[in-house]
Write a protein that holds these residues in place. Structure first.
Motif, PDB file in Angstrom:
ATOM      1  N   VAL A 183       1.283  -1.245  -0.040  1.00  0.00           N
ATOM      2  CA  VAL A 183       0.116   0.103  -0.021  1.00  0.00           C
ATOM      3  C   VAL A 183       1.088   0.969  -0.084  1.00  0.00           C
ATOM      4  N   ASP A 184       0.567   2.343  -1.025  1.00  0.00           N
ATOM      5  CA  ASP A 184       1.843   3.697  -0.794  1.00  0.00           C
ATOM      6  C   ASP A 184       0.883   4.509  -1.475  1.00  0.00           C
ATOM      7  N   LYS A 185      -0.848   4.657  -1.138  1.00  0.00           N
ATOM      8  CA  LYS A 185      -1.834   5.626  -2.013  1.00  0.00           C
ATOM      9  C   LYS A 185      -2.423   5.653   0.039  1.00  0.00           C
ATOM     10  N   LEU A 186      -2.286   6.494   0.452  1.00  0.00           N
ATOM     11  CA  LEU A 186      -3.588   6.344   1.409  1.00  0.00           C
ATOM     12  C   LEU A 186      -4.729   6.132   1.250  1.00  0.00           C
ATOM     13  N   GLU A 187      -5.756   6.456   0.139  1.00  0.00           N
ATOM     14  CA  GLU A 187      -7.377   5.892  -0.223  1.00  0.00           C
ATOM     15  C   GLU A 187      -7.057   4.736  -0.022  1.00  0.00           C
ATOM     16  N   ASP A 188      -5.832   3.616  -0.119  1.00  0.00           N
ATOM     17  CA  ASP A 188      -5.966   2.462   0.046  1.00  0.00           C
ATOM     18  C   ASP A 188      -5.371   2.079   1.535  1.00  0.00           C
ATOM     19  N   VAL A 189      -5.381   2.484   1.952  1.00  0.00           N
ATOM     20  CA  VAL A 189      -4.931   1.904   3.576  1.00  0.00           C
ATOM     21  C   VAL A 189      -6.284   0.864   3.986  1.00  0.00           C
ATOM     22  N   GLY A 190      -7.499   2.178   3.928  1.00  0.00           N
ATOM     23  CA  GLY A 190      -8.661   2.083   5.346  1.00  0.00           C
ATOM     24  C   GLY A 190      -9.016   0.416   4.617  1.00  0.00           C
ATOM     25  N   PRO A 191      -9.029   0.282   2.733  1.00  0.00           N
ATOM     26  CA  PRO A 191      -9.910  -1.183   1.899  1.00  0.00           C
ATOM     27  C   PRO A 191      -9.100  -2.232   2.326  1.00  0.00           C
ATOM     28  N   ALA A 192      -7.820  -1.861   2.429  1.00  0.00           N
ATOM     29  CA  ALA A 192      -6.540  -3.283   2.003  1.00  0.00           C
ATOM     30  C   ALA A 192      -6.805  -3.982   3.585  1.00  0.00           C
ATOM     31  N   LEU A 193      -7.213  -2.750   4.816  1.00  0.00           N
ATOM     32  CA  LEU A 193      -7.063  -3.591   5.789  1.00  0.00           C
ATOM     33  C   LEU A 193      -8.637  -4.481   6.133  1.00  0.00           C
TER      34      LEU A 193
END
Length: 587
Positions: A530-540
Protein backbone atom coordinates in the motif's frame (compact mmCIF):
# COMPACT_ATOMS: atom_id res chain seq x y z
CA UNK A 1 -4.78 -43.17 43.66
CA UNK A 2 -4.27 -44.73 40.24
CA UNK A 3 -1.31 -46.48 38.65
CA UNK A 4 0.15 -44.49 35.73
CA UNK A 5 3.36 -43.21 34.21
CA UNK A 6 4.69 -39.73 35.09
CA UNK A 7 3.95 -38.69 31.50
CA UNK A 8 0.31 -39.67 32.01
CA UNK A 9 0.23 -37.81 35.32
CA UNK A 10 1.68 -34.72 33.65
CA UNK A 11 -0.80 -34.79 30.76
CA UNK A 12 -3.79 -35.52 32.99
CA UNK A 13 -2.87 -32.53 35.15
CA UNK A 14 -2.82 -30.33 32.04
CA UNK A 15 -6.27 -31.65 31.19
CA UNK A 16 -7.53 -30.93 34.73
CA UNK A 17 -6.44 -27.32 34.22
CA UNK A 18 -8.36 -26.99 30.98
CA UNK A 19 -5.35 -26.99 28.65
CA UNK A 20 -6.38 -27.54 25.05
CA UNK A 21 -3.59 -25.68 23.23
CA UNK A 22 0.15 -25.60 23.79
CA UNK A 23 2.82 -23.73 21.80
CA UNK A 24 6.34 -24.92 21.11
CA UNK A 25 8.65 -27.14 19.13
CA UNK A 26 8.69 -30.92 19.51
CA UNK A 27 11.67 -32.54 21.21
CA UNK A 28 12.94 -35.85 22.47
CA UNK A 29 13.11 -34.44 26.00
CA UNK A 30 9.32 -34.63 26.40
CA UNK A 31 8.32 -36.96 23.59
CA UNK A 32 6.79 -39.58 25.88
CA UNK A 33 4.29 -37.02 27.16
CA UNK A 34 3.82 -35.42 23.75
CA UNK A 35 2.88 -38.82 22.34
CA UNK A 36 -0.39 -38.72 24.29
CA UNK A 37 -1.26 -35.03 23.80
CA UNK A 38 -3.69 -35.79 20.97
CA UNK A 39 -5.84 -38.43 22.73
CA UNK A 40 -5.90 -36.07 25.75
CA UNK A 41 -7.39 -33.32 23.57
CA UNK A 42 -4.28 -31.11 23.61
CA UNK A 43 -3.06 -29.51 20.41
CA UNK A 44 0.67 -28.84 20.25
CA UNK A 45 1.07 -25.95 17.81
CA UNK A 46 4.56 -26.15 16.28
CA UNK A 47 6.21 -22.77 15.74
CA UNK A 48 9.25 -21.58 13.80
CA UNK A 49 11.09 -20.22 16.86
CA UNK A 50 10.51 -20.82 20.55
CA UNK A 51 10.37 -17.09 21.35
CA UNK A 52 7.29 -16.98 19.16
CA UNK A 53 5.78 -19.84 21.17
CA UNK A 54 6.24 -17.91 24.41
CA UNK A 55 4.59 -14.83 22.94
CA UNK A 56 1.73 -16.96 21.59
CA UNK A 57 1.15 -18.36 25.06
CA UNK A 58 1.13 -14.78 26.37
CA UNK A 59 -1.46 -13.63 23.79
CA UNK A 60 -3.56 -16.72 24.46
CA UNK A 61 -3.60 -16.01 28.20
CA UNK A 62 -4.37 -12.30 27.83
CA UNK A 63 -7.41 -12.95 25.63
CA UNK A 64 -8.81 -16.01 27.35
CA UNK A 65 -8.03 -15.22 30.98
CA UNK A 66 -6.77 -18.82 31.22
CA UNK A 67 -3.27 -20.25 31.21
CA UNK A 68 -1.07 -19.97 28.16
CA UNK A 69 1.31 -22.91 27.88
CA UNK A 70 4.62 -23.26 26.05
CA UNK A 71 7.06 -26.18 25.90
CA UNK A 72 10.27 -26.99 24.01
CA UNK A 73 13.42 -29.09 23.87
CA UNK A 74 15.90 -28.80 26.71
CA UNK A 75 18.88 -26.43 26.43
CA UNK A 76 18.71 -24.08 23.41
CA UNK A 77 14.98 -24.57 22.97
CA UNK A 78 14.42 -23.43 26.54
CA UNK A 79 16.80 -20.46 26.43
CA UNK A 80 14.84 -19.17 23.44
CA UNK A 81 11.84 -18.72 25.76
CA UNK A 82 13.56 -16.15 27.98
CA UNK A 83 12.59 -12.94 26.15
CA UNK A 84 8.97 -13.99 25.77
CA UNK A 85 8.63 -15.02 29.42
CA UNK A 86 10.09 -11.67 30.49
CA UNK A 87 7.44 -9.92 28.38
CA UNK A 88 4.73 -12.09 29.95
CA UNK A 89 6.08 -11.23 33.40
CA UNK A 90 5.63 -7.49 32.82
CA UNK A 91 2.21 -8.10 31.24
CA UNK A 92 1.13 -10.13 34.32
CA UNK A 93 0.15 -13.06 32.07
CA UNK A 94 -0.47 -16.52 33.61
CA UNK A 95 1.90 -18.36 31.26
CA UNK A 96 3.17 -21.78 32.30
CA UNK A 97 6.59 -22.32 30.77
CA UNK A 98 7.38 -26.04 30.72
CA UNK A 99 11.11 -26.69 30.47
CA UNK A 100 12.18 -30.31 30.00
CA UNK A 101 15.80 -30.70 31.15
CA UNK A 102 18.82 -32.93 30.73
CA UNK A 103 18.38 -36.22 32.56
CA UNK A 104 19.36 -36.54 36.21
CA UNK A 105 21.94 -39.23 35.44
CA UNK A 106 24.10 -36.86 33.38
CA UNK A 107 23.52 -33.41 34.85
CA UNK A 108 26.71 -31.50 35.51
CA UNK A 109 28.74 -33.43 32.93
CA UNK A 110 28.33 -30.90 30.12
CA UNK A 111 26.31 -33.22 27.97
CA UNK A 112 24.39 -32.51 24.79
CA UNK A 113 22.02 -29.52 25.09
CA UNK A 114 22.68 -29.21 28.81
CA UNK A 115 22.10 -26.00 30.74
CA UNK A 116 21.07 -24.96 34.23
CA UNK A 117 17.56 -23.92 33.28
CA UNK A 118 16.15 -22.49 36.49
CA UNK A 119 18.54 -19.51 36.83
CA UNK A 120 17.57 -18.15 33.40
CA UNK A 121 14.02 -17.52 34.58
CA UNK A 122 14.65 -16.72 38.23
CA UNK A 123 13.79 -13.00 38.05
CA UNK A 124 11.06 -13.23 35.40
CA UNK A 125 8.74 -15.83 36.90
CA UNK A 126 6.46 -15.82 39.92
CA UNK A 127 7.22 -19.44 40.84
CA UNK A 128 9.71 -22.11 39.76
CA UNK A 129 9.99 -25.78 40.58
CA UNK A 130 11.91 -28.78 39.30
CA UNK A 131 10.35 -32.25 39.37
CA UNK A 132 13.26 -33.99 41.05
CA UNK A 133 11.16 -37.05 41.93
CA UNK A 134 8.77 -38.48 39.35
CA UNK A 135 6.19 -39.41 42.03
CA UNK A 136 5.55 -35.66 42.49
CA UNK A 137 4.86 -34.95 38.80
CA UNK A 138 1.13 -34.20 39.15
CA UNK A 139 1.53 -32.28 42.42
CA UNK A 140 4.20 -29.90 41.11
CA UNK A 141 2.61 -29.49 37.68
CA UNK A 142 -0.67 -28.50 39.36
CA UNK A 143 1.15 -26.06 41.64
CA UNK A 144 2.67 -24.23 38.67
CA UNK A 145 -0.78 -23.78 37.16
CA UNK A 146 -2.28 -22.65 40.47
CA UNK A 147 0.51 -20.17 41.17
CA UNK A 148 0.34 -18.64 37.68
CA UNK A 149 -3.29 -17.66 38.33
CA UNK A 150 -2.75 -16.69 41.96
CA UNK A 151 0.32 -14.54 41.28
CA UNK A 152 -0.82 -13.15 37.89
CA UNK A 153 2.35 -14.08 36.08
CA UNK A 154 4.44 -16.78 34.46
CA UNK A 155 5.68 -19.87 36.26
CA UNK A 156 8.33 -22.42 35.28
CA UNK A 157 7.86 -26.18 35.48
CA UNK A 158 11.28 -27.81 35.02
CA UNK A 159 11.29 -31.56 34.36
CA UNK A 160 14.44 -33.71 33.98
CA UNK A 161 13.75 -35.80 30.92
CA UNK A 162 14.16 -39.20 32.62
CA UNK A 163 11.43 -38.27 35.12
CA UNK A 164 8.76 -38.64 32.42
CA UNK A 165 9.30 -42.41 32.67
CA UNK A 166 8.48 -45.03 35.28
CA UNK A 167 5.42 -46.24 37.18
CA UNK A 168 3.81 -44.24 39.99
CA UNK A 169 0.68 -44.20 42.10
CA UNK A 170 -0.90 -40.81 41.61
CA UNK A 171 -3.96 -38.69 42.27
CA UNK A 172 -4.54 -35.79 39.85
CA UNK A 173 -5.04 -32.57 41.86
CA UNK A 174 -7.95 -30.33 41.01
CA UNK A 175 -7.18 -26.65 40.32
CA UNK A 176 -7.15 -24.32 43.31
CA UNK A 177 -8.69 -20.92 42.71
CA UNK A 178 -8.60 -18.32 45.48
CA UNK A 179 -11.49 -15.92 45.89
CA UNK A 180 -10.01 -12.44 46.01
CA UNK A 181 -11.27 -9.90 48.49
CA UNK A 182 -12.12 -6.21 48.21
CA UNK A 183 -9.39 -5.19 50.64
CA UNK A 184 -9.30 -4.15 54.26
CA UNK A 185 -12.47 -2.48 55.61
CA UNK A 186 -10.61 0.51 57.06
CA UNK A 187 -8.75 1.26 53.84
CA UNK A 188 -12.04 0.98 51.92
CA UNK A 189 -13.69 3.46 54.29
CA UNK A 190 -10.79 5.90 53.92
CA UNK A 191 -10.95 5.60 50.14
CA UNK A 192 -14.71 6.14 50.06
CA UNK A 193 -14.32 9.21 52.28
CA UNK A 194 -11.68 10.68 49.96
CA UNK A 195 -13.86 10.06 46.91
CA UNK A 196 -16.92 11.52 48.61
CA UNK A 197 -15.04 14.73 49.42
CA UNK A 198 -13.26 15.06 46.09
CA UNK A 199 -14.18 17.92 43.81
CA UNK A 200 -12.43 16.56 40.72
CA UNK A 201 -11.85 12.79 41.05
CA UNK A 202 -10.24 10.93 38.15
CA UNK A 203 -9.90 7.18 37.72
CA UNK A 204 -6.86 5.47 36.20
CA UNK A 205 -8.20 2.22 34.76
CA UNK A 206 -5.31 -0.24 34.61
CA UNK A 207 -4.57 -3.73 33.42
CA UNK A 208 -6.16 -5.12 36.57
CA UNK A 209 -9.53 -3.89 35.32
CA UNK A 210 -9.11 -6.13 32.28
CA UNK A 211 -7.48 -9.13 33.95
CA UNK A 212 -9.80 -8.96 36.94
CA UNK A 213 -12.95 -8.81 34.77
CA UNK A 214 -13.79 -5.46 36.39
CA UNK A 215 -14.68 -3.66 33.17
CA UNK A 216 -18.36 -3.20 33.98
CA UNK A 217 -17.55 -2.18 37.55
CA UNK A 218 -15.09 0.45 36.32
CA UNK A 219 -17.83 1.92 34.15
CA UNK A 220 -20.34 1.78 36.99
CA UNK A 221 -18.23 3.57 39.60
CA UNK A 222 -17.18 6.19 37.06
CA UNK A 223 -20.84 6.88 36.29
CA UNK A 224 -21.79 6.89 39.97
CA UNK A 225 -19.40 9.80 40.58
CA UNK A 226 -19.45 11.25 37.05
CA UNK A 227 -15.71 10.70 37.29
CA UNK A 228 -13.48 11.06 34.20
CA UNK A 229 -11.39 8.02 33.35
CA UNK A 230 -7.91 7.71 31.87
CA UNK A 231 -6.43 4.37 30.83
CA UNK A 232 -3.00 3.39 32.09
CA UNK A 233 -0.19 3.08 29.56
CA UNK A 234 -0.91 0.50 26.84
CA UNK A 235 -4.18 -0.55 28.44
CA UNK A 236 -6.39 1.27 25.95
CA UNK A 237 -8.95 -1.52 26.33
CA UNK A 238 -9.55 -0.93 30.06
CA UNK A 239 -12.42 1.52 29.47
CA UNK A 240 -14.70 1.98 26.42
CA UNK A 241 -13.28 4.64 24.10
CA UNK A 242 -16.70 5.96 23.13
CA UNK A 243 -17.91 6.49 26.71
CA UNK A 244 -18.49 10.13 27.62
CA UNK A 245 -16.19 9.78 30.66
CA UNK A 246 -13.33 8.03 28.84
CA UNK A 247 -10.46 10.30 27.82
CA UNK A 248 -7.83 7.91 26.44
CA UNK A 249 -4.46 6.57 27.48
CA UNK A 250 -1.62 8.04 29.50
CA UNK A 251 2.06 7.51 28.79
CA UNK A 252 4.22 7.71 25.71
CA UNK A 253 2.29 9.08 22.71
CA UNK A 254 -0.92 8.91 24.70
CA UNK A 255 -3.96 11.17 24.77
CA UNK A 256 -3.47 14.86 25.49
CA UNK A 257 -7.08 14.91 26.66
CA UNK A 258 -6.32 12.26 29.28
CA UNK A 259 -3.22 14.11 30.43
CA UNK A 260 -4.92 17.48 30.70
CA UNK A 261 -7.86 15.98 32.57
CA UNK A 262 -5.82 14.07 35.15
CA UNK A 263 -3.66 17.14 35.76
CA UNK A 264 -6.74 18.75 37.36
CA UNK A 265 -7.50 15.85 39.72
CA UNK A 266 -7.60 16.36 43.46
CA UNK A 267 -8.20 12.62 44.04
CA UNK A 268 -7.00 9.80 41.79
CA UNK A 269 -8.52 6.32 42.00
CA UNK A 270 -5.84 4.04 40.51
CA UNK A 271 -7.88 0.90 39.91
CA UNK A 272 -5.83 -2.20 39.13
CA UNK A 273 -2.60 -0.46 38.19
CA UNK A 274 0.95 -0.35 39.52
CA UNK A 275 1.32 3.21 38.12
CA UNK A 276 4.49 2.22 36.33
CA UNK A 277 7.11 4.95 35.88
CA UNK A 278 7.25 4.83 32.07
CA UNK A 279 3.47 5.21 31.90
CA UNK A 280 3.42 8.42 33.94
CA UNK A 281 6.41 10.29 32.47
CA UNK A 282 5.93 13.78 30.99
CA UNK A 283 4.69 13.63 27.43
CA UNK A 284 3.78 16.07 24.65
CA UNK A 285 5.71 18.68 26.62
CA UNK A 286 3.40 18.23 29.63
CA UNK A 287 4.42 17.17 33.13
CA UNK A 288 0.81 16.25 33.72
CA UNK A 289 0.83 14.03 36.82
CA UNK A 290 -1.09 15.89 39.59
CA UNK A 291 1.53 16.55 42.27
CA UNK A 292 -0.90 17.42 45.09
CA UNK A 293 -3.64 14.89 44.38
CA UNK A 294 -4.62 12.26 46.94
CA UNK A 295 -4.01 8.85 45.39
CA UNK A 296 -6.05 5.74 46.17
CA UNK A 297 -4.21 2.76 44.71
CA UNK A 298 -5.91 -0.62 44.29
CA UNK A 299 -3.80 -3.63 43.39
CA UNK A 300 -4.03 -7.36 44.03
CA UNK A 301 -0.27 -7.39 44.67
CA UNK A 302 0.43 -5.58 47.93
CA UNK A 303 4.05 -5.02 46.89
CA UNK A 304 2.90 -2.59 44.20
CA UNK A 305 1.12 -0.25 46.62
CA UNK A 306 3.04 3.02 46.88
CA UNK A 307 5.99 1.59 44.96
CA UNK A 308 6.11 4.26 42.24
CA UNK A 309 3.84 7.09 43.41
CA UNK A 310 3.23 8.38 46.92
CA UNK A 311 -0.25 7.26 47.90
CA UNK A 312 -2.81 8.33 50.48
CA UNK A 313 -4.66 5.02 50.67
CA UNK A 314 -3.44 1.61 49.54
CA UNK A 315 -5.99 -1.14 49.03
CA UNK A 316 -4.74 -4.69 48.68
CA UNK A 317 -7.72 -5.97 46.76
CA UNK A 318 -9.24 -7.31 43.59
CA UNK A 319 -10.24 -4.55 41.18
CA UNK A 320 -13.75 -5.92 40.69
CA UNK A 321 -14.47 -6.61 44.36
CA UNK A 322 -12.96 -3.29 45.44
CA UNK A 323 -14.99 -1.29 42.94
CA UNK A 324 -18.17 -3.01 44.13
CA UNK A 325 -17.31 -2.34 47.77
CA UNK A 326 -16.55 1.34 47.13
CA UNK A 327 -19.83 1.79 45.26
CA UNK A 328 -21.73 0.31 48.21
CA UNK A 329 -19.97 2.65 50.64
CA UNK A 330 -20.64 5.67 48.44
CA UNK A 331 -24.38 4.99 48.22
CA UNK A 332 -24.94 6.52 51.66
CA UNK A 333 -22.86 9.61 50.94
CA UNK A 334 -23.43 12.81 49.01
CA UNK A 335 -20.28 13.15 46.90
CA UNK A 336 -19.15 16.74 46.43
CA UNK A 337 -18.11 16.05 42.87
CA UNK A 338 -21.75 15.66 41.82
CA UNK A 339 -22.33 19.31 42.70
CA UNK A 340 -20.07 20.51 39.89
CA UNK A 341 -20.50 17.59 37.52
CA UNK A 342 -21.86 19.66 34.61
CA UNK A 343 -18.83 21.92 34.60
CA UNK A 344 -16.50 18.92 34.79
CA UNK A 345 -18.29 17.04 32.02
CA UNK A 346 -18.13 20.09 29.75
CA UNK A 347 -14.39 20.35 30.36
CA UNK A 348 -13.90 16.65 29.60
CA UNK A 349 -15.93 16.89 26.39
CA UNK A 350 -14.01 19.98 25.30
CA UNK A 351 -10.62 18.35 25.91
CA UNK A 352 -11.64 15.24 23.99
CA UNK A 353 -12.93 17.28 21.06
CA UNK A 354 -9.78 19.39 21.01
CA UNK A 355 -7.57 16.29 21.00
CA UNK A 356 -9.56 14.61 18.24
CA UNK A 357 -9.32 17.74 16.11
CA UNK A 358 -5.57 17.93 16.71
CA UNK A 359 -5.12 14.27 15.78
CA UNK A 360 -7.09 14.68 12.58
CA UNK A 361 -5.05 17.74 11.58
CA UNK A 362 -1.73 16.20 12.70
CA UNK A 363 -0.85 14.93 9.25
CA UNK A 364 2.90 14.67 9.68
CA UNK A 365 5.66 15.26 12.22
CA UNK A 366 6.70 18.91 12.20
CA UNK A 367 10.28 18.94 13.48
CA UNK A 368 13.05 20.02 11.11
CA UNK A 369 14.42 16.53 10.58
CA UNK A 370 11.06 15.07 9.62
CA UNK A 371 10.32 17.93 7.25
CA UNK A 372 13.72 17.41 5.60
CA UNK A 373 13.06 13.69 5.21
CA UNK A 374 9.60 14.25 3.77
CA UNK A 375 10.98 16.65 1.16
CA UNK A 376 13.96 14.43 0.35
CA UNK A 377 11.89 11.31 -0.01
CA UNK A 378 9.25 13.00 -2.13
CA UNK A 379 11.99 14.02 -4.53
CA UNK A 380 13.74 10.64 -4.59
CA UNK A 381 11.03 8.03 -4.20
CA UNK A 382 7.66 9.65 -4.57
CA UNK A 383 5.06 10.58 -1.99
CA UNK A 384 5.21 7.83 0.57
CA UNK A 385 2.63 7.87 3.33
CA UNK A 386 2.79 9.88 6.54
CA UNK A 387 2.61 7.43 9.49
CA UNK A 388 0.01 9.48 11.37
CA UNK A 389 -2.31 9.54 8.38
CA UNK A 390 -1.87 5.78 8.05
CA UNK A 391 -2.63 5.18 11.73
CA UNK A 392 -5.78 7.29 11.51
CA UNK A 393 -6.96 5.43 8.42
CA UNK A 394 -6.30 2.06 10.05
CA UNK A 395 -8.17 3.13 13.20
CA UNK A 396 -11.21 4.16 11.18
CA UNK A 397 -11.25 0.84 9.29
CA UNK A 398 -11.11 -1.39 12.38
CA UNK A 399 -14.17 -3.52 13.21
CA UNK A 400 -15.67 -3.05 16.66
CA UNK A 401 -14.60 -6.45 18.03
CA UNK A 402 -11.02 -6.32 16.74
CA UNK A 403 -7.98 -7.49 18.69
CA UNK A 404 -4.75 -5.56 18.00
CA UNK A 405 -1.18 -6.23 19.06
CA UNK A 406 1.60 -3.70 18.60
CA UNK A 407 5.33 -4.21 18.51
CA UNK A 408 7.80 -1.76 20.00
CA UNK A 409 9.16 1.01 17.79
CA UNK A 410 8.45 4.55 16.66
CA UNK A 411 5.33 4.20 14.54
CA UNK A 412 3.90 1.45 16.74
CA UNK A 413 4.26 3.66 19.78
CA UNK A 414 2.61 6.60 18.04
CA UNK A 415 -0.30 4.20 17.50
CA UNK A 416 -1.06 4.61 21.22
CA UNK A 417 -2.77 7.88 20.26
CA UNK A 418 -5.04 6.21 17.72
CA UNK A 419 -6.05 2.75 18.88
CA UNK A 420 -9.52 2.77 20.49
CA UNK A 421 -11.46 -0.20 21.85
CA UNK A 422 -14.98 -0.86 23.08
CA UNK A 423 -14.37 -4.11 24.94
CA UNK A 424 -11.65 -5.57 27.18
CA UNK A 425 -9.01 -8.11 26.19
CA UNK A 426 -8.51 -6.35 22.87
CA UNK A 427 -5.10 -4.64 23.01
CA UNK A 428 -1.73 -6.31 23.54
CA UNK A 429 1.69 -4.69 23.70
CA UNK A 430 5.06 -5.71 25.19
CA UNK A 431 4.45 -3.27 28.03
CA UNK A 432 7.49 -1.87 29.83
CA UNK A 433 9.73 -4.74 28.66
CA UNK A 434 9.54 -3.26 25.16
CA UNK A 435 10.98 -6.13 23.14
CA UNK A 436 10.92 -6.38 19.36
CA UNK A 437 9.33 -9.34 17.62
CA UNK A 438 6.33 -9.35 19.93
CA UNK A 439 3.27 -8.40 17.89
CA UNK A 440 2.81 -11.16 15.30
CA UNK A 441 3.19 -14.23 17.56
CA UNK A 442 1.14 -12.61 20.32
CA UNK A 443 -1.81 -11.91 18.03
CA UNK A 444 -1.53 -15.49 16.77
CA UNK A 445 -1.94 -16.79 20.31
CA UNK A 446 -4.88 -14.42 20.79
CA UNK A 447 -6.47 -15.74 17.59
CA UNK A 448 -6.15 -19.35 18.78
CA UNK A 449 -7.93 -18.37 22.00
CA UNK A 450 -10.62 -16.28 20.27
CA UNK A 451 -10.98 -17.50 16.65
CA UNK A 452 -14.27 -15.62 16.30
CA UNK A 453 -12.58 -12.21 16.63
CA UNK A 454 -10.60 -10.34 13.94
CA UNK A 455 -6.88 -10.26 14.78
CA UNK A 456 -4.47 -7.54 13.60
CA UNK A 457 -0.80 -6.95 14.42
CA UNK A 458 1.31 -3.81 13.92
CA UNK A 459 5.09 -3.91 13.43
CA UNK A 460 7.80 -1.72 12.00
CA UNK A 461 10.21 -3.16 9.48
CA UNK A 462 12.96 -3.67 12.08
CA UNK A 463 10.83 -5.59 14.57
CA UNK A 464 9.08 -7.43 11.74
CA UNK A 465 12.35 -9.06 10.75
CA UNK A 466 12.46 -10.79 14.13
CA UNK A 467 9.10 -12.54 13.85
CA UNK A 468 7.92 -12.61 10.24
CA UNK A 469 8.87 -16.26 9.83
CA UNK A 470 5.86 -17.15 12.01
CA UNK A 471 3.70 -16.32 8.99
CA UNK A 472 4.65 -19.85 7.93
CA UNK A 473 3.08 -21.07 11.18
CA UNK A 474 -0.09 -19.09 10.42
CA UNK A 475 -0.39 -20.77 7.04
CA UNK A 476 0.65 -24.26 8.11
CA UNK A 477 -1.42 -24.35 11.31
CA UNK A 478 -4.48 -22.50 9.99
CA UNK A 479 -4.20 -19.46 12.29
CA UNK A 480 -5.41 -16.62 10.04
CA UNK A 481 -4.35 -13.12 11.08
CA UNK A 482 -3.73 -9.76 9.43
CA UNK A 483 -0.24 -8.28 9.85
CA UNK A 484 0.41 -4.60 9.12
CA UNK A 485 4.07 -3.73 8.50
CA UNK A 486 5.15 -0.08 8.49
CA UNK A 487 8.06 -0.03 6.03
CA UNK A 488 10.17 3.10 6.57
CA UNK A 489 13.59 1.49 6.12
CA UNK A 490 15.08 2.39 9.51
CA UNK A 491 15.28 1.68 13.22
CA UNK A 492 13.15 4.73 13.84
CA UNK A 493 12.90 4.99 17.63
CA UNK A 494 16.65 4.89 18.22
CA UNK A 495 17.39 6.93 15.12
CA UNK A 496 15.34 9.79 16.57
CA UNK A 497 17.70 9.82 19.54
CA UNK A 498 20.56 10.36 17.09
CA UNK A 499 18.60 13.29 15.64
CA UNK A 500 17.88 14.88 19.01
CA UNK A 501 21.11 14.21 20.88
CA UNK A 502 23.84 13.34 18.36
CA UNK A 503 23.51 15.97 15.63
CA UNK A 504 22.13 13.53 13.04
CA UNK A 505 25.19 11.28 13.09
CA UNK A 506 23.53 8.06 12.07
CA UNK A 507 25.15 4.77 13.02
CA UNK A 508 23.57 1.40 12.20
CA UNK A 509 20.05 2.80 11.85
CA UNK A 510 19.34 2.27 8.16
CA UNK A 511 17.42 -0.76 6.91
CA UNK A 512 17.25 -1.42 3.18
CA UNK A 513 14.87 -4.35 2.97
CA UNK A 514 13.35 -6.60 0.35
CA UNK A 515 9.61 -6.55 -0.30
CA UNK A 516 7.84 -7.85 2.80
CA UNK A 517 4.70 -8.49 0.75
CA UNK A 518 6.82 -10.58 -1.61
CA UNK A 519 8.33 -12.55 1.27
CA UNK A 520 4.82 -13.09 2.67
CA UNK A 521 3.67 -14.57 -0.63
CA UNK A 522 6.68 -16.87 -0.66
CA UNK A 523 5.62 -18.12 2.78
CA UNK A 524 2.12 -18.92 1.49
CA UNK A 525 0.09 -15.95 2.68
CA UNK A 526 -1.38 -12.98 0.88
CA UNK A 527 0.92 -9.97 0.46
CA UNK A 528 -0.30 -6.46 -0.32
CA UNK A 529 1.74 -3.28 -0.85
CA UNK A 530 0.00 0.00 0.00
CA UNK A 531 1.52 3.33 -1.08
CA UNK A 532 -1.63 5.46 -1.44
CA UNK A 533 -3.53 6.79 1.55
CA UNK A 534 -6.92 6.03 0.03
CA UNK A 535 -5.96 2.34 -0.15
CA UNK A 536 -5.08 1.89 3.54
CA UNK A 537 -8.60 1.41 4.92
CA UNK A 538 -9.86 -0.77 2.05
CA UNK A 539 -6.75 -2.96 2.24
CA UNK A 540 -7.31 -3.60 5.95
CA UNK A 541 -11.02 -4.26 5.53
CA UNK A 542 -10.42 -6.74 2.71
CA UNK A 543 -7.68 -8.52 4.64
CA UNK A 544 -9.96 -8.89 7.67
CA UNK A 545 -12.79 -10.13 5.45
CA UNK A 546 -10.51 -12.81 4.04
CA UNK A 547 -9.27 -13.66 7.52
CA UNK A 548 -12.77 -14.20 8.87
CA UNK A 549 -14.51 -15.68 5.82
CA UNK A 550 -11.73 -17.54 3.99
CA UNK A 551 -9.21 -18.12 6.80
CA UNK A 552 -6.50 -16.29 4.89
CA UNK A 553 -3.48 -14.60 6.46
CA UNK A 554 -2.48 -11.29 4.87
CA UNK A 555 0.62 -9.14 5.27
CA UNK A 556 -0.09 -5.47 4.45
CA UNK A 557 3.17 -3.66 3.70
CA UNK A 558 2.64 0.09 4.04
CA UNK A 559 5.32 2.33 2.52
CA UNK A 560 5.91 5.14 5.00
CA UNK A 561 8.04 8.25 5.04
CA UNK A 562 11.11 8.43 7.27
CA UNK A 563 9.66 11.10 9.55
CA UNK A 564 9.90 10.28 13.24
CA UNK A 565 7.87 10.90 16.37
CA UNK A 566 9.15 12.17 19.70
CA UNK A 567 12.00 10.17 21.33
CA UNK A 568 11.10 7.40 23.76
CA UNK A 569 13.33 8.47 26.58
CA UNK A 570 14.17 12.15 26.85
CA UNK A 571 14.62 11.47 30.56
CA UNK A 572 17.38 8.92 29.91
CA UNK A 573 19.58 10.81 27.41
CA UNK A 574 21.63 13.99 27.50
CA UNK A 575 23.69 16.04 25.06
CA UNK A 576 27.13 14.42 24.86
CA UNK A 577 30.37 15.76 26.36
CA UNK A 578 33.72 14.91 24.67
CA UNK A 579 37.18 15.40 26.14
CA UNK A 580 39.56 13.55 23.83
CA UNK A 581 40.74 15.61 20.84
CA UNK A 582 39.76 13.05 18.23
CA UNK A 583 36.14 13.08 19.51
CA UNK A 584 35.70 16.81 20.16
CA UNK A 585 33.83 17.39 16.91
CA UNK A 586 31.24 14.79 18.00
CA UNK A 587 29.19 16.95 20.33
Amino acid sequence: MARMTPSEAFVETLVANGVTDCFGIMGSAFMDAMDIFTPAGIRLIPVVHEQGAGHMADGYARVSGRHGVCIAQNGPGITNFVTAIAAAYWAHSPVVCITPETGTNSQGLGGFQEAEQLPFFETITKYQVSVVNNTRMAELTARCFDRAMLENGPTQLNIPRDNFYGDIDCEIPQPIRIERSAGGPESLKEAAELLANAEFPVMVAGGGVVMGDAYEQAIAIAEQLEMPVVSSYLHNDSFPASHRLGTGSLGYQGSKAAMRVISKADVVLALGTRLGPFGTLPQHGMDYWPKDAKIIQVDCNAKMLGLVKKISVGIHGDAKATANALMDLLKDKSPKCLENKEERLKLVAAEKESWETELTEWIHEKDDYSLDMIAEQAEEEGNYLHPRQVLRALEEAMPADVMVSTDIGNINSVANSYLRFERPRSFFAPMSFGNCGYALPTIMGAKVAAPERPAVSYAGDGAWGMSMMEIMTCVREDIPVTAVVFHNRQWGAEKKNQVEFYNRRFVAGELENQSFAGIAKAMGSEGVVVDKLEDVGPALKEAIRKQMEERVTTVIEIMCTRELGDPFRRDALAKPTRYLDKYKDFV
